[in-house]
Design a protein around this motif. Structure first.
Motif, PDB file in Angstrom:
ATOM      1  N   VAL A  64     -34.281  79.690 -10.122  1.00 42.00           N
ATOM      2  CA  VAL A  64     -35.979  78.174  -8.854  1.00 42.00           C
ATOM      3  C   VAL A  64     -35.838  79.479  -8.329  1.00 42.00           C
ATOM      4  CG1 VAL A  64     -35.357  75.670  -7.782  1.00 42.00           C
ATOM      5  CG2 VAL A  64     -34.254  75.975  -9.913  1.00 42.00           C
ATOM      6  N   ILE A  65     -35.762  79.760  -6.908  1.00 39.81           N
ATOM      7  CA  ILE A  65     -36.106  80.141  -6.106  1.00 39.81           C
ATOM      8  C   ILE A  65     -37.479  81.231  -6.601  1.00 39.81           C
ATOM      9  CG2 ILE A  65     -35.614  81.787  -4.009  1.00 39.81           C
ATOM     10  CD1 ILE A  65     -32.631  81.237  -3.386  1.00 39.81           C
ATOM     11  N   GLY A  66     -36.425  81.797  -7.551  1.00 36.32           N
ATOM     12  CA  GLY A  66     -38.346  82.645  -7.747  1.00 36.32           C
ATOM     13  C   GLY A  66     -38.823  81.731  -8.517  1.00 36.32           C
ATOM     14  N   ALA A  67     -38.971  80.770  -9.456  1.00 33.83           N
ATOM     15  CA  ALA A  67     -40.389  79.923  -9.746  1.00 33.83           C
ATOM     16  C   ALA A  67     -41.559  79.578  -8.362  1.00 33.83           C
ATOM     17  CB  ALA A  67     -39.892  79.031 -10.533  1.00 33.83           C
ATOM     18  N   VAL A  68     -40.423  78.940  -6.977  1.00 33.30           N
ATOM     19  CA  VAL A  68     -40.579  78.609  -6.774  1.00 33.30           C
ATOM     20  C   VAL A  68     -41.677  79.224  -6.015  1.00 33.30           C
ATOM     21  CG1 VAL A  68     -40.317  77.162  -4.184  1.00 33.30           C
ATOM     22  CG2 VAL A  68     -39.255  76.558  -5.836  1.00 33.30           C
ATOM     23  N   SER A  69     -40.654  80.636  -5.529  1.00 36.78           N
ATOM     24  CA  SER A  69     -41.148  81.615  -4.678  1.00 36.78           C
ATOM     25  C   SER A  69     -43.443  82.592  -5.540  1.00 36.78           C
ATOM     26  CB  SER A  69     -41.057  82.994  -4.527  1.00 36.78           C
ATOM     27  OG  SER A  69     -39.368  82.210  -3.786  1.00 36.78           O
ATOM     28  N   ILE A  70     -42.885  82.022  -6.683  1.00 38.62           N
ATOM     29  CA  ILE A  70     -43.905  82.684  -7.313  1.00 38.62           C
ATOM     30  C   ILE A  70     -45.132  81.407  -7.915  1.00 38.62           C
ATOM     31  CG2 ILE A  70     -44.822  83.729  -9.407  1.00 38.62           C
ATOM     32  CD1 ILE A  70     -42.339  84.884 -10.185  1.00 38.62           C
ATOM     33  N   THR A  71     -44.743  81.090  -7.236  1.00 39.55           N
ATOM     34  CA  THR A  71     -45.826  78.909  -8.392  1.00 39.55           C
ATOM     35  C   THR A  71     -45.846  79.473  -6.416  1.00 39.55           C
ATOM     36  OG1 THR A  71     -44.003  77.986  -8.143  1.00 39.55           O
ATOM     37  CG2 THR A  71     -44.997  78.140  -9.733  1.00 39.55           C
ATOM     38  N   PHE A  72     -45.500  79.669  -5.395  1.00 41.41           N
ATOM     39  CA  PHE A  72     -46.381  79.511  -3.947  1.00 41.41           C
ATOM     40  C   PHE A  72     -47.094  80.584  -3.639  1.00 41.41           C
ATOM     41  CE2 PHE A  72     -45.944  81.771   0.447  1.00 41.41           C
ATOM     42  CZ  PHE A  72     -46.688  80.168   1.064  1.00 41.41           C
ATOM     43  N   VAL A  73     -46.607  81.513  -4.419  1.00 39.82           N
ATOM     44  CA  VAL A  73     -48.258  82.464  -4.306  1.00 39.82           C
ATOM     45  C   VAL A  73     -49.019  82.184  -5.089  1.00 39.82           C
ATOM     46  CG1 VAL A  73     -48.402  85.577  -4.840  1.00 39.82           C
ATOM     47  CG2 VAL A  73     -46.743  84.721  -3.677  1.00 39.82           C
ATOM     48  N   GLY A  74     -48.949  82.074  -5.903  1.00 39.29           N
ATOM     49  CA  GLY A  74     -49.874  81.823  -7.164  1.00 39.29           C
ATOM     50  C   GLY A  74     -50.682  80.733  -6.038  1.00 39.29           C
ATOM     51  N   GLY A  75     -50.388  79.734  -5.762  1.00 39.20           N
ATOM     52  CA  GLY A  75     -50.602  78.052  -4.782  1.00 39.20           C
ATOM     53  C   GLY A  75     -51.943  78.800  -3.806  1.00 39.20           C
ATOM     54  N   LEU A  76     -51.053  80.105  -3.443  1.00 41.09           N
ATOM     55  CA  LEU A  76     -52.142  80.994  -2.335  1.00 41.09           C
ATOM     56  C   LEU A  76     -53.165  81.565  -2.601  1.00 41.09           C
ATOM     57  CD1 LEU A  76     -49.624  82.616  -0.250  1.00 41.09           C
ATOM     58  CD2 LEU A  76     -50.398  80.791   0.906  1.00 41.09           C
TER      59      LEU A  76
END
Length: 111
Positions: A64-76
């Motif tokens: 979950v932490i990995g998914a949130v981190s990756i999608t945060f970077v994608g959001g940026l």
């Protein structure tokens, strides 16, 4: 991808830009985009349990932490495309491409 881009880079980013400016609006809406993906990540892990594979509680937290981190970077990246192009077309296309690549990688990983 299209409804998410309308919501996150259209409505939320547009509103946040008026309140906080581009830097803070980008960070906040990208964080919300990352958090939005907790549900789909947990759902995908529940599908793994149905197929007979299981992940430990610590493993689930890390996924979950990995998914949130990756999608945060994608959001940026999607915010940058939205601000740079002044259109939703660029982040929509990038989001669709990202989802397509992720789907292809997942498919090859299980086959």
């Amino acid at each position: 991808a299209i409804p998410e881009e309308f919501a996150f880079r259209g409505v939320l980013l547009g509103s946040a830009l008026r309140l906080w400016g581009s830097w803070r609006a980008t960070l906040i809406t990208s964080a919300l985009f990352g958090l939005w993906h907790i549900g789909p990540t947990l759902h995908a892990m529940s599908d793994d349990r149905i197929r007979g594979t299981s992940v430990t509680a610590i493993g689930q937290v890390l996924v979950v932490i990995g998914a949130v981190s990756i999608t945060f970077v994608g959001g940026l990246a999607f915010c940058w495309l939205r601000l740079r192009s002044r259109s939703l077309i660029a982040p929509i296309v990038a989001h669709m491409a990202t989802n397509g690549i992720a789907l292809a990688v997942a498919w090859f990983a299980v086959h």
